[in-house]
Design an enzyme around this catalytic site. Sequence first.
Site, PDB file in Angstrom:
ATOM      1  N   HIS A  18      89.578 -21.045  85.085  1.00 37.58           N
ATOM      2  CA  HIS A  18      88.290 -20.959  84.386  1.00 37.58           C
ATOM      3  C   HIS A  18      87.313 -22.003  84.939  1.00 37.58           C
ATOM      4  O   HIS A  18      86.133 -21.720  85.150  1.00 37.58           O
ATOM      5  CB  HIS A  18      88.461 -21.232  82.877  1.00 37.58           C
ATOM      6  CG  HIS A  18      89.316 -20.239  82.145  1.00 37.58           C
ATOM      7  ND1 HIS A  18      90.377 -20.613  81.348  1.00 37.58           N
ATOM      8  CD2 HIS A  18      89.254 -18.886  82.071  1.00 37.58           C
ATOM      9  CE1 HIS A  18      90.924 -19.532  80.817  1.00 37.58           C
ATOM     10  NE2 HIS A  18      90.272 -18.463  81.240  1.00 37.58           N
ATOM     11  N   LYS A  42      95.494 -13.001  67.162  1.00 38.89           N
ATOM     12  CA  LYS A  42      95.812 -13.238  65.742  1.00 38.89           C
ATOM     13  C   LYS A  42      96.319 -14.658  65.537  1.00 38.89           C
ATOM     14  O   LYS A  42      96.015 -15.292  64.555  1.00 38.89           O
ATOM     15  CB  LYS A  42      96.836 -12.211  65.259  1.00 38.89           C
ATOM     16  CG  LYS A  42      96.185 -10.855  65.052  1.00 38.89           C
ATOM     17  CD  LYS A  42      96.928 -10.011  64.022  1.00 38.89           C
ATOM     18  CE  LYS A  42      96.243  -8.691  63.774  1.00 38.89           C
ATOM     19  NZ  LYS A  42      96.457  -7.698  64.855  1.00 38.89           N
ATOM     20  N   ARG A  91      91.500 -11.933  89.165  1.00 46.82           N
ATOM     21  CA  ARG A  91      92.535 -12.650  89.913  1.00 46.82           C
ATOM     22  C   ARG A  91      93.320 -11.725  90.822  1.00 46.82           C
ATOM     23  O   ARG A  91      93.638 -12.045  91.946  1.00 46.82           O
ATOM     24  CB  ARG A  91      93.511 -13.333  88.941  1.00 46.82           C
ATOM     25  CG  ARG A  91      92.891 -14.463  88.182  1.00 46.82           C
ATOM     26  CD  ARG A  91      93.706 -14.815  86.981  1.00 46.82           C
ATOM     27  NE  ARG A  91      93.813 -13.681  86.096  1.00 46.82           N
ATOM     28  CZ  ARG A  91      94.292 -13.727  84.868  1.00 46.82           C
ATOM     29  NH1 ARG A  91      94.743 -14.852  84.388  1.00 46.82           N
ATOM     30  NH2 ARG A  91      94.343 -12.659  84.122  1.00 46.82           N
ATOM     31  N   SER A 129      96.097 -18.276  80.826  1.00 49.49           N
ATOM     32  CA  SER A 129      96.326 -19.128  79.656  1.00 49.49           C
ATOM     33  C   SER A 129      97.698 -18.806  79.049  1.00 49.49           C
ATOM     34  O   SER A 129      98.428 -19.702  78.626  1.00 49.49           O
ATOM     35  CB  SER A 129      95.234 -18.895  78.604  1.00 49.49           C
ATOM     36  OG  SER A 129      93.972 -19.220  79.137  1.00 49.49           O
TER      37      SER A 129
END
Length: 163
Positions: A18, A42, A91, A129
């Site tokens: 990022h 969630k 990516r 991530s």
Amino acid sequence: MSTLAVYPGSFDPVTNGHVDIIARGGQLFDRIIVAILINAEKAPLFTIDERVEIARAVFKNQRNVEVDTFDGLLVDYMERRQANVIVRGLRAVSDFEFEFQMALMNQRLKPQIETVFMMPAEQYTYISSRLIKEVFALGGRVQGLVPELVEQRLREKGLAKNA
Ligand code: PNS
């Protein structure tokens, strides 16, 4: 005409991929907003406030970068902010299908908004991530793959197998 770009995502947490995209985007666009989706997952590892705080600290020296949050449709947020470009990192080929769908859906919703795909530096092309969280939780090293602050915050969460 100045170009305001939005780099939307979950950023749970920010990775060096990022950071690399923001560095590149910051050169191309007049201003770029890192727009963190509220309730992207969630059960995110980092709360929205933590993600904002981390991103603000990581990008504090880039004067044309702002960190904000949004919920609802991305294109509605873009309209509120009068932004005209969506930046997304690509990516690998595996990213393409979903990104292509999103770009075309956003184009259908607001034809005047363009999506620009940017490639991170090669050494970041396999980072996500999700993988960072998994590797760290299982005791693997993530040094060099995330900003130092993120490593520190991961350690503070105490989820590393050998923390
Ligand atoms: O980092 P992510 O999880 O890949 O980011 C996905 C994100 C936040 C860009 C996408 O889920 C999004 O834009 N959500 C907002 C709701 C929306 O506009 N959905 C329609 C997109 S076509």
